[in-house]
Each structure stands twice: as C-alpha cells, then as structure tokens.
Design a protein around this motif. Sequence first.
Motif, short mmCIF file in Angstrom:
data_model
loop_
_atom_site.label_atom_id
_atom_site.label_comp_id
_atom_site.label_asym_id
_atom_site.label_seq_id
_atom_site.Cartn_x
_atom_site.Cartn_y
_atom_site.Cartn_z
N CYS A 29 -17.49 19.41 -27.29
CA CYS A 29 -16.84 18.09 -27.22
C CYS A 29 -15.81 18.06 -26.10
CB CYS A 29 -16.20 17.75 -28.56
SG CYS A 29 -17.41 17.43 -29.88
N LEU A 30 -15.07 19.15 -25.92
CA LEU A 30 -14.10 19.23 -24.83
C LEU A 30 -14.79 19.24 -23.48
CD1 LEU A 30 -11.56 21.83 -26.31
CD2 LEU A 30 -11.21 19.36 -26.02
N PHE A 31 -15.95 19.91 -23.41
CA PHE A 31 -16.72 19.95 -22.17
C PHE A 31 -17.19 18.55 -21.80
CE2 PHE A 31 -20.81 20.61 -19.87
CZ PHE A 31 -20.32 21.28 -18.76
N LEU A 32 -17.60 17.78 -22.80
CA LEU A 32 -18.02 16.40 -22.54
C LEU A 32 -16.91 15.60 -21.88
CD1 LEU A 32 -19.98 15.59 -25.83
CD2 LEU A 32 -20.94 15.61 -23.52
N GLU A 33 -15.66 15.89 -22.25
CA GLU A 33 -14.53 15.16 -21.70
C GLU A 33 -14.32 15.44 -20.21
OE1 GLU A 33 -11.11 16.04 -24.08
OE2 GLU A 33 -11.93 15.11 -25.90
N THR A 34 -14.89 16.54 -19.71
CA THR A 34 -14.75 16.88 -18.29
C THR A 34 -15.80 16.17 -17.44
OG1 THR A 34 -16.24 18.81 -18.32
CG2 THR A 34 -13.93 19.17 -18.97
N LEU A 35 -16.79 15.56 -18.08
CA LEU A 35 -17.88 14.92 -17.36
C LEU A 35 -17.66 13.41 -17.28
CD1 LEU A 35 -20.87 16.78 -19.09
CD2 LEU A 35 -19.76 17.38 -16.93
N THR A 36 -18.38 12.78 -16.37
CA THR A 36 -18.38 11.32 -16.29
C THR A 36 -19.67 10.81 -16.92
OG1 THR A 36 -19.35 11.46 -14.08
CG2 THR A 36 -16.96 11.24 -14.22
N PRO A 37 -19.63 9.65 -17.57
CA PRO A 37 -20.83 9.15 -18.24
C PRO A 37 -21.90 8.72 -17.22
CG PRO A 37 -19.07 7.52 -18.31
CD PRO A 37 -18.47 8.78 -17.76
N PRO A 38 -23.17 8.68 -17.64
CA PRO A 38 -23.66 9.00 -18.99
C PRO A 38 -23.71 10.50 -19.24
CG PRO A 38 -25.47 8.34 -17.60
CD PRO A 38 -24.24 8.13 -16.78
N TYR A 39 -23.81 10.85 -20.52
CA TYR A 39 -23.79 12.25 -20.95
C TYR A 39 -25.21 12.67 -21.37
CZ TYR A 39 -18.92 10.86 -21.14
OH TYR A 39 -17.69 10.36 -20.81
N VAL A 40 -25.63 13.85 -20.91
CA VAL A 40 -26.98 14.33 -21.18
C VAL A 40 -26.92 15.49 -22.16
CG1 VAL A 40 -29.11 15.21 -20.18
CG2 VAL A 40 -27.68 13.64 -18.85
N LEU A 41 -27.54 15.33 -23.33
CA LEU A 41 -27.60 16.37 -24.36
C LEU A 41 -29.05 16.78 -24.56
CD1 LEU A 41 -24.84 14.96 -24.85
CD2 LEU A 41 -25.16 15.36 -27.28
N LYS A 42 -29.33 18.08 -24.47
CA LYS A 42 -30.70 18.57 -24.60
C LYS A 42 -30.78 19.63 -25.69
CE LYS A 42 -32.16 17.94 -19.77
NZ LYS A 42 -32.76 18.61 -18.58
N ALA A 43 -31.66 19.40 -26.68
CA ALA A 43 -31.95 20.44 -27.65
C ALA A 43 -32.54 21.63 -26.93
CB ALA A 43 -32.92 19.92 -28.71
N ASP A 44 -32.06 22.83 -27.21
CA ASP A 44 -32.49 24.03 -26.49
C ASP A 44 -33.96 24.34 -26.71
OD1 ASP A 44 -31.87 26.52 -24.95
OD2 ASP A 44 -32.49 27.45 -26.82
N GLY A 45 -34.45 24.13 -27.93
CA GLY A 45 -35.83 24.49 -28.27
C GLY A 45 -36.80 23.33 -28.13
#
Length: 423
Positions: free
Chosen positions: A135-151
């Motif tokens: 969640c803290l790492f997300l705050e360092t990025l600018t939107p949009p945010y990309v989340l990928k399931a590892d598997g």
Amino acid sequence: MTILLLGSGGREHAFAWKMLQSSHCTKLFIAPGNAGTETIATNVNLSPTDFESIKTFVLHEKVEMVVVGPEDPLVKGIFDFFKMMKNKNNSSYWPSKKGAQLEGSKEFAKEFLVKHNIPTAAYDSFTAESVEKGCLFLETLTPPYVLKADGLAAGKGVLIIQNLEEAKTELRNMLLHQKFGEASSKVVIEEFLDGIELSCFVLTDGKNYKILPTAKDYKRIGEGDTGLNTGGMGAVSPVPFADSILLGKIENRIVKPTIEGLQKDGIVYKGFVFIGLINVKGEPIVIEYNVRMGDPETEVVIPRLKSDLVELFIAVADGKLNEVTLEIDPRSATTIVVVSGGYPEHFEKGKVISGIENVTESIVFHAGTKTDNDKIVSNGGRVLAITSYGDTFQETIKKSYQSIEKLHFDTMYYRKDIGFDLI
C-alpha cells in the motif's frame, strides 16, 4: 505420424485445423477437444494436466508427437514428466517447468527481464505479510495503478485502477482474501505504461528462433476497452502500426536477449514464447511473457502461416529450426469472439448454437462448445471465434461481423468495435 493435441479452446481448434493440412499428420487426437475439433479429429476424454493418463494413452496409441495448447500443463511440468520416458518424441516440444515460470510467476518473469536488460516497467512484489508495504509502494506511483496476480489466473489476474484507495482495497482483496485464489498469494505492482499493446510470437528450438506474425488482442469485455478483463474478445494480425523499424527494435532489444537469456540461465526451452508488448512512443517494452500461443491470437496468427506447422514442430524437436523457412500469408486476418452473456462472471451453458453451417466467408473456430444430442451447445464463456482473411484489416473485420450475423444462441454477446483503435 500420430499426434496428440492437449486443450479444448479456440487455440486448439486452430492448431488442429492447421496440423491436419500437413502430410506428416496421419492421425490426430485432441484431449479433451470441443464440438469443432470433434468434426475433424478424434476427441479423447483426458485432462491436459492428468499426466499419468496422458502417458498411458501415448504409449497405447503409439503417439509420436504431443502438442500442448494451454499453459497449465507446461507450468505444472509436463516436459519434466515426459523427460523420464524413453521416447524422446514425447519430450521435445515444450519449455521445461523452470522455463514455464516465465508465465507461471510474474515475479520470476520480471526478475528475468531485469537480469537480461530487457526493457520493462518498474515493479515490486508483495505477499500477505507485506500487504501494507504494498500500500505504501502504491503511494509512490502515479495513477493508474497496475496490480498483477503472480500466478496463473486464466488471463484475468491483472487490474488497472485509477483511484489510490481502490487500488489499496483491491491489493488487500488479492493478498488477504484470495480474489484470484492461489494465483494472488503474491502480487506484482507495476508502473503503468501509456501506449498501445501488441503481441509478438516466437517459436524456438532453444537456440534458433522464428518470429511469427504480430497480433493485437482485445481483453476487456466492454466496447471502448471498458469493463472486466476476459481471456480475449478478438484479435487482428498483422498489427498495422508495427512497421519495420518497430519490428527491428523488438527483435534486437527483446527477442534476441530473451532467447540468449534462457541459454545463459541454463533453462531448457523449446516451443512458443509469447511476448506481450506495449509501444510507448515507438519504443517496445515488455509487459509479460506467456509460454504458449495466445487465445484468440492463435486464431489469426496460425491461419496466416503458409508453412507446414508439423514440420516446424519437428524442426524444433530436432534443434534445426534454422534449416526451415517460415512462409507468411501477406493477407490480414481478424477474429471476433462470441461469448456467453454474463461472461467473464456468471454465465449459463447448454445454449443451442445455430447457423454455423451458413458461414461461408469466414472460418468458425470453436472455443467453449460441446455436442449434446446431436446439437452443438455452448460449454464455456468464450464460445466461438470467427476468423476472416482480407487485403486490409478493415475488410477482415467487416467479413467477420457479417458472418456473426448468421449465428445465434441465447444470451450471445460480442464486441462490435474490434480494431476500433487501429482505424
């Protein structure tokens, strides 16, 4: 030779359609197949991940070549399983279990890309124990945010979110509440890249390689690329904006170092490498690897191959891919996927499909279908893929839509804007 093809989707129907054109193919089994493959080959009621049953079948039927369509058997180690058999013909066409981690683990793939200086987005990975750090790492990025399931998540494990708080909520849903099951026990958060996507397909014998036609697919369920991700709603090949300059960059900066990287890391890899790319102001950057052909991209790439597909597979097995010539049909091809209403969420099966016999200007590849009391019925989210040839991609799109108008089943849905961003 006798060939066994594993899988049941539109990709496998396209493979079967092409392999049966080869003089090398005398008998073709498909496990488990669908209603379309049933009309051209012999379906076998076997799961592609039931390795022991596949081994028994291969030995009993004297199968000389096994072709793997989907990713699951590769990630679960079918190469390593068959490597223990004495018959080398059944262990020479696929990446090893370690090689398949290029698709099986987003983190493994990102580490490989960084290690071999292949252009990719900045990233970090997180587990349930480090969710708040994520969640803290997300705050360092600018939107949009990309989340990928590892598997593996059947092509649906990627979320692109505009709102920071929503991104944090979805990260917690993935890691703490298993939104994508075991696939999201680890999540890769990635820098968003603004550009237009395309797919590069490579066939390799572990040393030599051939680059197949490019394609662009459409993942979102809604028109204008809106709504949930799906396994794919359509595809176009070749990609109109992929000129010789961009293709040269893709080969020199991405394809060559990928194949060389596999060799340097001692990874046994024979078969397809599917490289998902994004073109950012003329610069190709890797989004992801897959270790098999894409679906529905296969339904436009394979029809454009003039070469004998089985002959190419034999060259891969023998390590002689450099000795064969890859011939490509210069025409364009487009496939449009017809799905069950409600897909990719809840949908009903068993809907009777009519009109397939009336389609004469396109190829109908079956995806989620089966035969029930001599009728073809829907048996999945993605049901049919309608592929057409033409001198331009605009012509192919028009042909496919005209063919779809001849088809019907209850709740049938398809996007009406495939190729919209290329015109």
